[in-house]
Scaffold this motif. Structure first.
Motif, PDB file in Angstrom:
ATOM      1  N   ARG A 130       0.804  -1.219   0.000  1.00 38.63           N
ATOM      2  CA  ARG A 130       0.000   0.000   0.000  1.00 38.63           C
ATOM      3  C   ARG A 130       0.837   1.268   0.000  1.00 38.63           C
ATOM      4  O   ARG A 130       1.846   1.372   0.694  1.00 38.63           O
ATOM      5  CB  ARG A 130      -0.941   0.017   1.203  1.00 38.63           C
ATOM      6  CG  ARG A 130      -1.670   1.331   1.443  1.00 38.63           C
ATOM      7  CD  ARG A 130      -2.774   1.200   2.468  1.00 38.63           C
ATOM      8  NE  ARG A 130      -3.858   0.348   1.976  1.00 38.63           N
ATOM      9  CZ  ARG A 130      -4.998   0.144   2.629  1.00 38.63           C
ATOM     10  NH1 ARG A 130      -5.205   0.729   3.805  1.00 38.63           N
ATOM     11  NH2 ARG A 130      -5.925  -0.640   2.114  1.00 38.63           N
ATOM     12  N   GLN A 131       0.372   2.231  -0.801  1.00 40.66           N
ATOM     13  CA  GLN A 131       0.941   3.571  -0.793  1.00 40.66           C
ATOM     14  C   GLN A 131      -0.191   4.568  -0.609  1.00 40.66           C
ATOM     15  O   GLN A 131      -1.219   4.498  -1.292  1.00 40.66           O
ATOM     16  CB  GLN A 131       1.681   3.861  -2.110  1.00 40.66           C
ATOM     17  CG  GLN A 131       2.336   5.228  -2.164  1.00 40.66           C
ATOM     18  CD  GLN A 131       3.143   5.421  -3.444  1.00 40.66           C
ATOM     19  OE1 GLN A 131       3.037   4.638  -4.376  1.00 40.66           O
ATOM     20  NE2 GLN A 131       3.951   6.466  -3.487  1.00 40.66           N
ATOM     21  N   ILE A 132      -0.027   5.494   0.322  1.00 42.13           N
ATOM     22  CA  ILE A 132      -1.022   6.528   0.550  1.00 42.13           C
ATOM     23  C   ILE A 132      -0.774   7.682  -0.417  1.00 42.13           C
ATOM     24  O   ILE A 132       0.345   8.187  -0.535  1.00 42.13           O
ATOM     25  CB  ILE A 132      -0.981   7.046   1.996  1.00 42.13           C
ATOM     26  CG1 ILE A 132      -1.281   5.904   2.973  1.00 42.13           C
ATOM     27  CG2 ILE A 132      -1.975   8.185   2.194  1.00 42.13           C
ATOM     28  CD1 ILE A 132      -2.666   5.309   2.834  1.00 42.13           C
ATOM     29  N   CYS A 189      -6.855  11.871   1.181  1.00 41.64           N
ATOM     30  CA  CYS A 189      -5.980  10.783   0.751  1.00 41.64           C
ATOM     31  C   CYS A 189      -6.769   9.538   0.397  1.00 41.64           C
ATOM     32  O   CYS A 189      -7.860   9.290   0.923  1.00 41.64           O
ATOM     33  CB  CYS A 189      -4.935  10.454   1.817  1.00 41.64           C
ATOM     34  SG  CYS A 189      -5.608   9.750   3.333  1.00 41.64           S
ATOM     35  N   ALA A 203      -5.823   5.212  -0.796  1.00 39.68           N
ATOM     36  CA  ALA A 203      -4.773   4.197  -0.728  1.00 39.68           C
ATOM     37  C   ALA A 203      -4.702   3.458  -2.047  1.00 39.68           C
ATOM     38  O   ALA A 203      -5.716   3.004  -2.569  1.00 39.68           O
ATOM     39  CB  ALA A 203      -5.035   3.213   0.405  1.00 39.68           C
ATOM     40  N   ASP A 262      -3.336   0.158  -3.496  1.00 37.71           N
ATOM     41  CA  ASP A 262      -2.832  -1.161  -3.127  1.00 37.71           C
ATOM     42  C   ASP A 262      -2.361  -1.880  -4.376  1.00 37.71           C
ATOM     43  O   ASP A 262      -3.146  -2.152  -5.285  1.00 37.71           O
ATOM     44  CB  ASP A 262      -3.934  -1.980  -2.450  1.00 37.71           C
ATOM     45  CG  ASP A 262      -4.288  -1.456  -1.072  1.00 37.71           C
ATOM     46  OD1 ASP A 262      -3.567  -0.568  -0.575  1.00 37.71           O
ATOM     47  OD2 ASP A 262      -5.291  -1.926  -0.491  1.00 37.71           O
ATOM     48  N   GLN A 279      -2.157   7.275   9.757  1.00 39.58           N
ATOM     49  CA  GLN A 279      -2.702   6.018   9.242  1.00 39.58           C
ATOM     50  C   GLN A 279      -2.465   4.889  10.247  1.00 39.58           C
ATOM     51  O   GLN A 279      -1.504   4.930  11.018  1.00 39.58           O
ATOM     52  CB  GLN A 279      -2.065   5.667   7.893  1.00 39.58           C
ATOM     53  CG  GLN A 279      -2.363   6.665   6.787  1.00 39.58           C
ATOM     54  CD  GLN A 279      -3.842   6.817   6.516  1.00 39.58           C
ATOM     55  OE1 GLN A 279      -4.577   5.825   6.483  1.00 39.58           O
ATOM     56  NE2 GLN A 279      -4.290   8.056   6.326  1.00 39.58           N
ATOM     57  N   TYR A 337       2.253  -1.743   4.126  1.00 36.44           N
ATOM     58  CA  TYR A 337       2.677  -0.517   3.470  1.00 36.44           C
ATOM     59  C   TYR A 337       3.921  -0.773   2.620  1.00 36.44           C
ATOM     60  O   TYR A 337       4.712  -1.678   2.908  1.00 36.44           O
ATOM     61  CB  TYR A 337       2.991   0.580   4.495  1.00 36.44           C
ATOM     62  CG  TYR A 337       1.774   1.072   5.240  1.00 36.44           C
ATOM     63  CD1 TYR A 337       0.842   1.897   4.604  1.00 36.44           C
ATOM     64  CD2 TYR A 337       1.559   0.721   6.567  1.00 36.44           C
ATOM     65  CE1 TYR A 337      -0.278   2.352   5.284  1.00 36.44           C
ATOM     66  CE2 TYR A 337       0.444   1.176   7.260  1.00 36.44           C
ATOM     67  CZ  TYR A 337      -0.479   1.982   6.607  1.00 36.44           C
ATOM     68  OH  TYR A 337      -1.587   2.419   7.276  1.00 36.44           O
ATOM     69  N   VAL A 342      -8.367   3.104   5.549  1.00 33.30           N
ATOM     70  CA  VAL A 342      -7.704   4.375   5.255  1.00 33.30           C
ATOM     71  C   VAL A 342      -8.312   5.452   6.144  1.00 33.30           C
ATOM     72  O   VAL A 342      -9.527   5.678   6.103  1.00 33.30           O
ATOM     73  CB  VAL A 342      -7.873   4.780   3.772  1.00 33.30           C
ATOM     74  CG1 VAL A 342      -7.203   6.125   3.500  1.00 33.30           C
ATOM     75  CG2 VAL A 342      -7.310   3.706   2.868  1.00 33.30           C
TER      76      VAL A 342
END
Length: 437
Positions: A70-72, A80, A82, A84, A106, A116, A175
């Motif tokens: 995962r990257q926010i 924001c 997420a 995935d 988060q 993450y 999230v």
């Protein structure tokens, strides 16, 4: 598939002998999507209600297991989502979790199948290779855990030419929101920001969108807004809700739909409000509505949208929001090759019963391809062995389209400009052809 009075857009490359349109490509390569094709479904799920209920009740946690990094992603307004990304189990387990930096505000723990991205994974993004990017936009309050996405992505993940992502909307999929509002069908800024991010990081890659239910509405609205500048190579909609007012009428007035679906869709939304109430209460409009007296009366989706969604985004009421957010009024603005898969017995979209599918409009937009099934319900499509019917043929469609049409050099999209739909209204009015003396 319906017949088209005008020619569809045609695709050309150095590999093809001549050109091909989407209908021809499907007829040659995807027999399941041909007109009058049939498939064996679960005999106990013989109508749309049973298909839809089974999809909601049955647990598919151990089927099509996938692992995600995962990257926010932060939008211009500070909100924001997420992203995935599907990774192998080896990659998932091969990262030293002590070096992973949890994004601010988060949760540390997400899910057993989601972690993450490591700082190295984030830093290594950016490439000139030819891998395609497939982004899934989930249904209402959905996440990357949804089986209706994993069934497709598990098949596409076998092909190293695809990088697969799921966009979890604000507040969904664990999230934490960072602005005092959630999401709606007309909020396209998040997918717009994600696509800009990918085009900057990977300028040579092609982007495919896969929208399901609510996600397909957001996708369709984005494509209509952007026209020829969508930066999307192919869009696919499944169980799309084209007319929100028609769908709402069907959902709220049908005996089974009103009793089960509307309530079942509202409950997780109320849970979202509760879990993010501290942040949402900063919004004075939300604060005035989020009282025990009001929330006790919210059991149906339209009531929720009337009180919360519409007000949060500046609409007067649910009907105002539904009218403005319905892609059925914007079909002619779409300039991206688009494949729509709808079941005519879908008890949530309403299907032909309330005219909720843009069958006639699509005939006059050469970018559109409509695939209509007689059975499937809302994101059901369960075959005799309870696998989803669309997963295998849709994976072949995306793979074949990428490998045989897009990847070869000299890829072009041709359209007869004479057959493009022309806007009739000028500033919302019909033009005056002559003036009387």
């Amino acid at each position: 598939m319906p017949s088209y009075p005008y020619h569809q857009v045609r695709f050309m490359n150095s590999k093809l002998k001549g050109s091909i349109n989407m209908e021809e490509f499907i007829n040659e390569n995807i027999p399941e999507f041909r007109a009058k094709a049939w498939s064996m479904v679960n005999p106990f799920l013989f109508n749309g209600h049973l298909q839809t209920m089974f999809a909601g009740i049955r647990r598919f946690r151990n089927v099509d297991v996938l692992y995600f990094a995962r990257q926010i992603m932060y939008a211009d307004d500070g909100g924001c989502v997420a992203l995935d990304r599907v990774v192998s189990k080896k990659t998932f387990d091969g990262v030293d979790t002590s070096k992973i930096v949890v994004p601010e505000n988060q949760p540390e723990e997400i899910d057993n199948f989601i972690r993450y991205m490591s700082p190295k994974e984030i830093a290594d993004q950016g490439s000139t290779d030819s891998n395609a990017i497939v982004i899934a936009l989930t249904g209402l309050s959905g996440s990357s855990a949804e089986s209706y996405i994993r069934c497709l992505f598990s098949k596409l993940s076998e092909n190293p030419d695809f990088d697969l992502y799921v966009m979890n909307s604000r507040g969904c999929g664990n999230v934490k929101i960072t602005t005092p509002r959630l999401f709606c069908a007309l909020w396209t800024e998040d997918i717009r920001g994600v696509i800009k991010f990918f085009k900057k990081k990977y300028p040579n890659r092609k982007i495919y969108l896969f929208g399901i239910s609510l996600g397909s509405i957001v996708m369709s609205n984005y494509l209509a807004q952007e026209g020829e500048n969508s930066n999307v190579t192919l869009a696919i909609a499944l169980a799309s809700i084209w007319d929100l007012r028609g769908s709402s009428y069907f959902l709220e007035n049908g005996f089974i739909s009103s009793l089960f679906y509307s309530t079942a869709m509202t409950f997780p939304l109320m849970m979202l409000l509760k879990s993010h109430s501290d942040e949402l209460l900063v919004n004075p409009i939300f604060k005035s509505q989020y009282t025990n007296q009001i929330i006790r009366k919210i059991w149906k989706l339209k009531k929720f949208d009337d009180i919360f969604t519409s007000k949060m985004f500046g609409f007067t009421c649910a009907d105002d929001y539904y009218t403005q957010a319905s892609p059925i009024y914007k079909v002619q603005q779409i300039r991206t090759p688009f494949v729509n898969i709808s079941s005519l017995d879908d008890p949530i979209t309403g299907g032909l019963q309330v005219g909720a599918l843009p069958l006639d409009q699509a005939k006059y937009n050469p970018y559109m391809t409509m695939i209509n099934t007689s059975l499937g319900g809302h994101v059901g499509y369960f075959k005799w062995n309870n696998t989803r019917w669309y997963a295998e043929p849709l994976a072949r469609l995306i793979t074949g389209f990428h490998e045989n049409i897009v990847s070869p050099s000299g890829y072009e999209v041709q359209v007869d400009e004479k057959n493009l739909p022309k806007p009739v209204l000028i500033n919302g009015q019909l033009p005056v052809l002559h003036k009387s003396k």
